[in-house]
Design an enzyme around this catalytic site. Sequence first.
Site, mmCIF file in Angstrom:
data_model
loop_
_atom_site.group_PDB
_atom_site.id
_atom_site.type_symbol
_atom_site.label_atom_id
_atom_site.label_comp_id
_atom_site.label_asym_id
_atom_site.label_seq_id
_atom_site.Cartn_x
_atom_site.Cartn_y
_atom_site.Cartn_z
ATOM 1 N N ASP A 281 0.867 -1.176 0.000
ATOM 2 C CA ASP A 281 0.000 0.000 0.000
ATOM 3 C C ASP A 281 0.910 1.235 0.000
ATOM 4 O OD1 ASP A 281 -2.149 1.686 0.023
ATOM 5 O OD2 ASP A 281 -3.097 0.861 1.809
HETATM 6 C C1 NOJ Z 1 -4.071 3.894 0.275
HETATM 7 C C2 NOJ Z 1 -5.227 2.990 0.608
HETATM 8 O O1 NOJ Z 1 -5.019 2.390 1.861
HETATM 9 C C3 NOJ Z 1 -5.463 1.911 -0.428
HETATM 10 O O2 NOJ Z 1 -6.636 1.225 -0.094
HETATM 11 C C4 NOJ Z 1 -5.519 2.502 -1.786
HETATM 12 O O3 NOJ Z 1 -5.835 1.516 -2.734
HETATM 13 C C5 NOJ Z 1 -4.181 3.138 -2.078
HETATM 14 N N1 NOJ Z 1 -3.931 4.222 -1.113
HETATM 15 C C6 NOJ Z 1 -4.081 3.706 -3.487
HETATM 16 O O4 NOJ Z 1 -4.803 4.870 -3.581
#
Ligand code: NOJ
Length: 749
Positions: A281
């Site tokens: 993430d």
């Molecule tokens: C952070 C988030 O936790 C995740 O769910 C998301 O897909 C990513 N950013 C990309 O935007």
Amino acid sequence: MTLLDPSLTKIVLIINLFAVQCLLGVPTDQARIDALLEKMTLAEKVGQMSQYNLGSQDRDVSESDVRNGMVGSFLNAGDRESKQRLQQIAVDESRLGIPLIFGRDVIHGYRTIFPIPLAQSASWNPELVKAAAAVAAREAAQMGIHWTFSPMLDISRDPRWGRIAESPGEDPYLGTLMAKAMVEGYQGNNLDDPNTIAACAKHYVGYGAAEGGRDYNTTWIPEQYLRNVYLRPFKAAVEAGVATVMTGFNDLNGIPASANVFTLRQILRDEWKFNGFVVSDWTSMTEMILHGFCVDTADVALKSAIAGVDMEMVSHSYQMYLEQLVNEGAINIKLIDEMVANILGVKIKLGLFENPYPPAEDKQVLLHADHLSTARQLAAESMVLLKNEGQVLPIQPSVKRIAIIGPLADDGDAQIGTWAPDGRGEDAITPLAAFKVIESANLKIEYVAGLEHPRSTSTSGFRKAVKAVKKADLAFVFVGEDELLSGEAHNRAFLSLPGAQAELIAEIIKTKTPIVLVIMAGRPLTITEYISECEGVIYAWHPGTMGGPALVDLVTGKSQFTARLPVVLPRTVGQIPLYYAHMNTGRPATKDMLGIPQGTPQDPIAYLSYYLDADYTPLFDFGFGLTYSTFEYSKLELSSREMKSGETLTASCTLQNTGNSKAIETAQLYIRDRFGSLTRPVKELIGYQRIELNPGESTRVVFELSESDLAYWKQDLGFGAEAGEFHLMVGSSANDDDLLLSKFNLVTE
Ligand code: NOJ
């Protein structure tokens, strides 16, 4: 003729396909990957493992980086043209022409926005959820997106956590159904179909158990609990063929998710045989320094690679250190090759080498009428009817004047909800707009917001609202949260209605006009104080683009209420975590502890597990939801009092529609393992059926169970069912009062 088991047939087909490919000289995916790996420099391999956010603040990525093979993927890469341009550079101008994979958060729709995932789970209708995911894929693919960061599969038992909005709710069984439905919906039968996109099961794993409901917080989950609850939807996603998995931000039992060898290597790869790729993430890898787990960025790259994170999102530890780590011998090149192979494998399956560009532009795809109709149906099937006293709904012909109160009745952005970066408030048809459509000479609709915004504290608009309600035969009062109060990092310590909404309800209650309270929110809110004074209560969540028409369809009786709660609704925030599948404890509370008034400490009644100042039960239980009819369950029978290993057991009961209208009932099957090597939940959902019956009609509902339905991860960490007594319950919700009970024994060798 011998009929082959379907799974064997599939294996035979795959072997045949392989043989045909070899004969024709068509390279297999593996051969294509090997050929590419042979040609790639180490720097190009690291490039494939790097994902950039276009316009990211921390390091600008340039077109020449793409040309030099330093980028494997982008997220948020702009419009069709921008993606097309970057892809053209990757395909035509980079040395090996490896296409980019474009990712995006298509969480509950692209432009046609469906209800938030928690609400979709309330539909208990995986087929419809799958159809919605397929629509989202079609719209996203049209815009050049190859990969969505969905489904989010974090079981959540804490509504303070803002991301409960994106989750399938509290139950692992329902979670597995939603996981499979969404993966199949996004990915279709063939990833190289131009209307499908790769799915991503996230956030692996345990992220939903953040302590205190505070996003990104620590999680402590013992292995059995992890396997019995949190891992299950992910396993279902892998079994459904999910192409990618995203690691979480959380540290799990002291080890951050992006460096967790146990969850990423042992479980995901070795046990489940996942063959797609793992992405971290957003900066979750470099955040391991702040976690106090990695000493520096090189350590981040080393630990993440060893754990098996194939692609790094946004941060750049791989770009900075992987080559050095390989050259120093800290990481074997074979490991890098495996990781790059995982990524190339998904790109090949997506058909990106053959069709790297978006399909021909078709302006009709976004917000297509069929998409809106699926959104309307799913929104209607996700709204839960919690109360309908005196059959205030559907709206009776005697109602000639309706007052619509509350700013959320006409707030497109709020109704779209969290995590819909491509959704637009102005596309949404609000409840007010939909009510206006049914306005006639016989039915007058008057709208007064009463508050400027759901979080406003000024009461200056109350008088006008009260005046409108006084004149009306029925009031729909819209309360809840706007879209900014749930979602990532949007956690709450109080779950009451924000601003002066509670005061507004109190003023409206004084008018004595019948009230239907409509709650629009991204999470369970505590609504205990108001509901006894309102005739009707609907939990509408954030229902998406078509939320307004869906609601009006329901309240006019054009569609039926079928939704069921995918989470309990607590009475007060102090009860959290609260979920139906809890353990019994050695001192379970008893019925004398029911109905303790909220906030008023009682004298201790007993030394049992309850509160002195609030009922210990939820306000509404998991699985609860009314229809426009009533149903009665009776005559629960088991085919035998004993289930032997390898045998099945049939449980059946009579279900009768005892009301006046045709309706769909959701008959739920729960079991309780009475004595285990570990203490076991007081009940666990293992099946359900949605059954439509005419007034007066009855049917036998039949469930078949086998030993595998009773299996769990035991004390010794083996998976299986343990011999002994089981309770079996069938009924309309997880509340004991709504369930019929029977018992049987599992007999194993
Ligand atoms: C952070 C988030 O936790 C995740 O769910 C998301 O897909 C990513 N950013 C990309 O935007």
